[in-house]
Design a protein around this motif. Structure first.
Motif, PDB file in Angstrom:
ATOM      1  N   UNK A   1       4.354  -8.247  14.359  1.00 56.59           N
ATOM      2  CA  UNK A   1       3.702  -9.092  15.353  1.00 56.59           C
ATOM      3  C   UNK A   1       2.345  -9.572  14.828  1.00 56.59           C
ATOM      4  N   UNK A   2       1.881 -10.655  15.406  1.00 59.35           N
ATOM      5  CA  UNK A   2       0.586 -11.195  15.000  1.00 59.35           C
ATOM      6  C   UNK A   2      -0.524 -10.181  15.263  1.00 59.35           C
ATOM      7  N   UNK A   3      -0.450  -9.494  16.384  1.00 60.05           N
ATOM      8  CA  UNK A   3      -1.476  -8.493  16.713  1.00 60.05           C
ATOM      9  C   UNK A   3      -1.529  -7.393  15.647  1.00 60.05           C
ATOM     10  N   UNK A   4      -0.353  -6.928  15.210  1.00 61.60           N
ATOM     11  CA  UNK A   4      -0.316  -5.885  14.168  1.00 61.60           C
ATOM     12  C   UNK A   4      -0.828  -6.428  12.836  1.00 61.60           C
ATOM     13  N   UNK A   5      -0.485  -7.679  12.550  1.00 59.49           N
ATOM     14  CA  UNK A   5      -0.953  -8.291  11.301  1.00 59.49           C
ATOM     15  C   UNK A   5      -2.473  -8.436  11.307  1.00 59.49           C
ATOM     16  N   UNK A   6      -3.032  -8.881  12.410  1.00 63.32           N
ATOM     17  CA  UNK A   6      -4.489  -9.018  12.523  1.00 63.32           C
ATOM     18  C   UNK A   6      -5.149  -7.650  12.400  1.00 63.32           C
ATOM     19  N   UNK A   7      -4.549  -6.636  13.008  1.00 62.65           N
ATOM     20  CA  UNK A   7      -5.095  -5.279  12.903  1.00 62.65           C
ATOM     21  C   UNK A   7      -5.087  -4.812  11.448  1.00 62.65           C
TER      22      UNK A   7
ATOM     23  N   UNK B   1      -8.471  -3.835   6.415  1.00 57.84           N
ATOM     24  CA  UNK B   1      -8.896  -4.127   5.041  1.00 57.84           C
ATOM     25  C   UNK B   1     -10.258  -4.826   5.020  1.00 57.84           C
ATOM     26  N   UNK B   2     -10.519  -5.619   6.043  1.00 60.75           N
ATOM     27  CA  UNK B   2     -11.828  -6.263   6.145  1.00 60.75           C
ATOM     28  C   UNK B   2     -12.926  -5.217   6.350  1.00 60.75           C
ATOM     29  N   UNK B   3     -12.647  -4.207   7.143  1.00 59.89           N
ATOM     30  CA  UNK B   3     -13.630  -3.131   7.356  1.00 59.89           C
ATOM     31  C   UNK B   3     -13.890  -2.384   6.044  1.00 59.89           C
ATOM     32  N   UNK B   4     -12.843  -2.209   5.235  1.00 62.17           N
ATOM     33  CA  UNK B   4     -13.025  -1.600   3.915  1.00 62.17           C
ATOM     34  C   UNK B   4     -13.948  -2.463   3.068  1.00 62.17           C
TER      35      UNK B   4
ATOM     36  N   UNK C   1     -13.506  -2.475  -6.836  1.00 67.84           N
ATOM     37  CA  UNK C   1     -12.913  -2.194  -5.528  1.00 67.84           C
ATOM     38  C   UNK C   1     -12.997  -3.414  -4.610  1.00 67.84           C
ATOM     39  N   UNK C   2     -14.126  -4.102  -4.654  1.00 69.72           N
ATOM     40  CA  UNK C   2     -14.280  -5.318  -3.860  1.00 69.72           C
ATOM     41  C   UNK C   2     -13.257  -6.364  -4.270  1.00 69.72           C
ATOM     42  N   UNK C   3     -13.082  -6.550  -5.570  1.00 68.56           N
ATOM     43  CA  UNK C   3     -12.134  -7.546  -6.060  1.00 68.56           C
ATOM     44  C   UNK C   3     -10.719  -7.230  -5.591  1.00 68.56           C
ATOM     45  N   UNK C   4     -10.323  -5.965  -5.664  1.00 66.99           N
ATOM     46  CA  UNK C   4      -8.991  -5.563  -5.196  1.00 66.99           C
ATOM     47  C   UNK C   4      -8.833  -5.858  -3.702  1.00 66.99           C
ATOM     48  N   UNK C   5      -9.875  -5.575  -2.945  1.00 63.17           N
ATOM     49  CA  UNK C   5      -9.825  -5.800  -1.497  1.00 63.17           C
ATOM     50  C   UNK C   5      -9.775  -7.288  -1.187  1.00 63.17           C
TER      51      UNK C   5
ATOM     52  N   UNK D   1      -3.948 -13.080   4.384  1.00 59.21           N
ATOM     53  CA  UNK D   1      -4.286 -14.347   5.031  1.00 59.21           C
ATOM     54  C   UNK D   1      -3.213 -15.395   4.739  1.00 59.21           C
ATOM     55  N   UNK D   2      -2.744 -15.422   3.512  1.00 54.49           N
ATOM     56  CA  UNK D   2      -1.684 -16.358   3.135  1.00 54.49           C
ATOM     57  C   UNK D   2      -0.415 -16.088   3.940  1.00 54.49           C
ATOM     58  N   UNK D   3      -0.086 -14.821   4.120  1.00 55.08           N
ATOM     59  CA  UNK D   3       1.089 -14.453   4.922  1.00 55.08           C
ATOM     60  C   UNK D   3       0.916 -14.910   6.374  1.00 55.08           C
TER      61      UNK D   3
END
Length: 150
Positions: free
Chosen positions: A2-8, A13-16, A44-48, A56-58
């Motif tokens: 679901x979109x909600x799960x994808x955003x979560x 990963x954004x919080x990381x 680590x930043x580059x991997x994230x 985002x592409x997905x």
């Protein structure tokens, strides 16, 4: 998914990324920078970043397949219809925060580079000129206008 799960998932990963940016800022703020630690943070930043770009592409691909337009308006309509508009808005706010942290870190890196360049310029200038005369006395009146005698 679901979109909600994808955003979560994206938000996790954004919080990381935000944690890494904050650690990078902390590292850059110290008088002595730990180069190894800073290099590891950069990796680590580059991997994230790569993972976030894939997610985002997905999301954009799924959004397009479902008939929503690309861009912010399409994303907002998709989030509204999926009942996760608050999650989407929170994600966007956190993404803006990450952008600001990244820009701040860029300023800190630029400041460090400028400081290092000034030091190198001073050392190159000092090495290019004899600091002492034949009598053993300093030819310069201190370094950069600062008296070297007490």
């Amino acid at each position: 998914m679901s979109l909600a799960r994808h955003i979560a998932r994206q938000r996790s990963h954004l919080e990381t990324l935000i944690e890494l940016l904050e650690a990078e800022r902390e590292c850059l703020a110290h008088g002595h920078v730990d180069g190894e630690h800073l290099s590891q943070l950069a990796r680590d930043k580059q991997e994230t970043f790569v993972l976030l770009e894939q997610l985002e592409s997905q999301r954009v691909t799924a959004q397009r397949k479902l008939g929503y337009g690309e861009g912010r308006l399409g994303a907002e309509r998709a989030a509204q219809d999926a009942g996760c508009m608050q999650d989407w808005q929170t994600f966007r706010e956190r993404a803006q925060h990450a952008k600001q942290l990244n820009q701040l870190n860029g300023v800190l890196v630029g400041s460090r580079l400028a400081q290092n360049q000034r030091i190198l310029d001073f050392l190159n200038e000092a090495a290019g000129k004899a600091l002492y005369g034949p009598d053993g006395q300093s030819r310069r009146r201190g370094f950069g206008g600062i008296a070297s005698s007490a």
